[in-house]
Design a protein around this motif. Structure first.
Motif, PDB file in Angstrom:
ATOM      1  N   ALA A   8      38.813  37.883  41.658  1.00  0.00           N
ATOM      2  CA  ALA A   8      38.624  39.271  41.224  1.00  0.00           C
ATOM      3  C   ALA A   8      37.865  39.329  39.902  1.00  0.00           C
ATOM      4  CB  ALA A   8      39.971  39.972  41.111  1.00  0.00           C
ATOM      5  N   VAL A   9      38.186  38.450  38.967  1.00  0.00           N
ATOM      6  CA  VAL A   9      37.503  38.424  37.665  1.00  0.00           C
ATOM      7  C   VAL A   9      36.023  38.068  37.860  1.00  0.00           C
ATOM      8  CG1 VAL A   9      37.369  37.191  35.459  1.00  0.00           C
ATOM      9  CG2 VAL A   9      39.584  37.976  36.324  1.00  0.00           C
ATOM     10  N   VAL A  10      35.749  37.094  38.698  1.00  0.00           N
ATOM     11  CA  VAL A  10      34.359  36.707  38.946  1.00  0.00           C
ATOM     12  C   VAL A  10      33.574  37.871  39.564  1.00  0.00           C
ATOM     13  CG1 VAL A  10      32.893  35.177  40.337  1.00  0.00           C
ATOM     14  CG2 VAL A  10      34.852  34.243  39.096  1.00  0.00           C
ATOM     15  N   ILE A  11      34.192  38.585  40.509  1.00  0.00           N
ATOM     16  CA  ILE A  11      33.517  39.733  41.132  1.00  0.00           C
ATOM     17  C   ILE A  11      33.245  40.823  40.097  1.00  0.00           C
ATOM     18  CG2 ILE A  11      33.859  41.628  42.771  1.00  0.00           C
ATOM     19  CD1 ILE A  11      35.236  39.617  44.613  1.00  0.00           C
ATOM     20  N   ALA A  46      32.156  46.715  36.259  1.00  0.00           N
ATOM     21  CA  ALA A  46      33.248  47.621  36.603  1.00  0.00           C
ATOM     22  C   ALA A  46      32.731  48.979  37.077  1.00  0.00           C
ATOM     23  CB  ALA A  46      34.170  47.802  35.396  1.00  0.00           C
ATOM     24  N   LYS A  47      31.536  49.389  36.636  1.00  0.00           N
ATOM     25  CA  LYS A  47      31.009  50.701  37.019  1.00  0.00           C
ATOM     26  C   LYS A  47      30.545  50.731  38.473  1.00  0.00           C
ATOM     27  CE  LYS A  47      29.495  52.033  32.417  1.00  0.00           C
ATOM     28  NZ  LYS A  47      28.369  52.433  31.578  1.00  0.00           N
ATOM     29  N   LYS A  48      30.044  49.627  38.967  1.00  0.00           N
ATOM     30  CA  LYS A  48      29.494  49.612  40.321  1.00  0.00           C
ATOM     31  C   LYS A  48      30.548  49.363  41.395  1.00  0.00           C
ATOM     32  CE  LYS A  48      24.836  48.173  39.162  1.00  0.00           C
ATOM     33  NZ  LYS A  48      23.786  47.210  39.426  1.00  0.00           N
ATOM     34  N   LEU A  49      31.702  48.835  41.031  1.00  0.00           N
ATOM     35  CA  LEU A  49      32.712  48.497  42.031  1.00  0.00           C
ATOM     36  C   LEU A  49      33.212  49.709  42.817  1.00  0.00           C
ATOM     37  CD1 LEU A  49      34.776  45.677  40.311  1.00  0.00           C
ATOM     38  CD2 LEU A  49      33.169  45.487  42.193  1.00  0.00           C
ATOM     39  N   PRO A  50      33.505  50.870  42.207  1.00  0.00           N
ATOM     40  CA  PRO A  50      33.939  52.019  43.017  1.00  0.00           C
ATOM     41  C   PRO A  50      32.867  52.480  44.008  1.00  0.00           C
ATOM     42  CG  PRO A  50      34.502  52.376  40.728  1.00  0.00           C
ATOM     43  CD  PRO A  50      33.641  51.154  40.778  1.00  0.00           C
ATOM     44  N   MET A  84      30.566  50.590  45.357  1.00  0.00           N
ATOM     45  CA  MET A  84      30.493  49.591  46.419  1.00  0.00           C
ATOM     46  C   MET A  84      31.652  49.751  47.394  1.00  0.00           C
ATOM     47  SD  MET A  84      29.247  46.267  44.220  1.00  0.00           S
ATOM     48  CE  MET A  84      29.754  45.147  45.482  1.00  0.00           C
ATOM     49  N   ALA A  85      32.851  50.022  46.877  1.00  0.00           N
ATOM     50  CA  ALA A  85      34.017  50.211  47.742  1.00  0.00           C
ATOM     51  C   ALA A  85      33.844  51.463  48.606  1.00  0.00           C
ATOM     52  CB  ALA A  85      35.286  50.302  46.905  1.00  0.00           C
ATOM     53  N   ARG A  86      33.292  52.516  48.025  1.00  0.00           N
ATOM     54  CA  ARG A  86      33.066  53.755  48.774  1.00  0.00           C
ATOM     55  C   ARG A  86      32.061  53.532  49.898  1.00  0.00           C
ATOM     56  NH1 ARG A  86      31.410  56.696  44.689  1.00  0.00           N
ATOM     57  NH2 ARG A  86      33.533  56.959  43.965  1.00  0.00           N
ATOM     58  N   SER A  87      30.974  52.840  49.607  1.00  0.00           N
ATOM     59  CA  SER A  87      29.973  52.589  50.650  1.00  0.00           C
ATOM     60  C   SER A  87      30.523  51.648  51.720  1.00  0.00           C
ATOM     61  CB  SER A  87      28.704  52.021  50.037  1.00  0.00           C
ATOM     62  OG  SER A  87      28.940  50.750  49.488  1.00  0.00           O
ATOM     63  N   LEU A  88      31.360  50.700  51.324  1.00  0.00           N
ATOM     64  CA  LEU A  88      31.994  49.811  52.301  1.00  0.00           C
ATOM     65  C   LEU A  88      32.933  50.603  53.214  1.00  0.00           C
ATOM     66  CD1 LEU A  88      32.325  46.863  53.208  1.00  0.00           C
ATOM     67  CD2 LEU A  88      34.244  46.705  51.628  1.00  0.00           C
ATOM     68  N   GLY A  89      33.672  51.554  52.658  1.00  0.00           N
ATOM     69  CA  GLY A  89      34.560  52.403  53.462  1.00  0.00           C
ATOM     70  C   GLY A  89      33.780  53.259  54.441  1.00  0.00           C
ATOM     71  N   ARG A  90      32.656  53.824  53.976  1.00  0.00           N
ATOM     72  CA  ARG A  90      31.807  54.625  54.880  1.00  0.00           C
ATOM     73  C   ARG A  90      31.256  53.764  56.008  1.00  0.00           C
ATOM     74  NH1 ARG A  90      28.508  57.642  50.150  1.00  0.00           N
ATOM     75  NH2 ARG A  90      30.108  59.144  49.570  1.00  0.00           N
ATOM     76  N   SER A  91      30.833  52.573  55.667  1.00  0.00           N
ATOM     77  CA  SER A  91      30.295  51.672  56.697  1.00  0.00           C
ATOM     78  C   SER A  91      31.361  51.325  57.722  1.00  0.00           C
ATOM     79  CB  SER A  91      29.764  50.397  56.055  1.00  0.00           C
ATOM     80  OG  SER A  91      28.728  50.696  55.152  1.00  0.00           O
TER      81      SER A  91
END
Length: 103
Positions: A13-16, A22-26, A28-35
């Motif tokens: 998690a720290v490496v990611i 930290a700004k791009k993670l939400p 990325m998670a949102r686009s992953l959920g849509r996909s």
């Protein structure tokens, strides 16, 4: 493959977070959920489509209607290809005034 413990998961998690920020993670998670949502809808559509195909395949096949024989036409003679010649503009003639101006 060994089981991942809590310390390994924290390190991953720290490496990611360091790689993506930290700004791009939400986002990325949102686009992953849509996909994932689109993928789920498409696979459901394929299953429904397959079920509909199976239902139509199980229906009894109707006997074909007796058709009249089709009259065979003689083979057509091949037409030679039409070749169009390129159109060329006529040469521009120089008048005596233009010749004098050029010299």
């Amino acid at each position: 493959m060994p089981n991942l413990g809590p310390t390994e998961l924290i390190i991953i998690a720290v490496v990611i977070i360091l790689l993506f920020g930290a700004k791009k993670l939400p986002d990325m998670a949102r686009s992953l959920g849509r996909s994932a949502k689109i993928f789920k809808a498409e696979t459901k559509g394929l299953r429904d489509h397959d079920a509909a195909d199976d239902a139509t395949a199980q229906q009894p096949v109707q006997q074909p209607v007796q058709q009249q024989p089709v009259q065979q036409l003689p083979p057509a003679q091949p037409q030679p290809p039409v070749v169009q010649q390129p159109q060329v503009a006529p040469p521009i003639e120089q008048t005596t005034q233009n010749k004098a101006a050029n010299n």
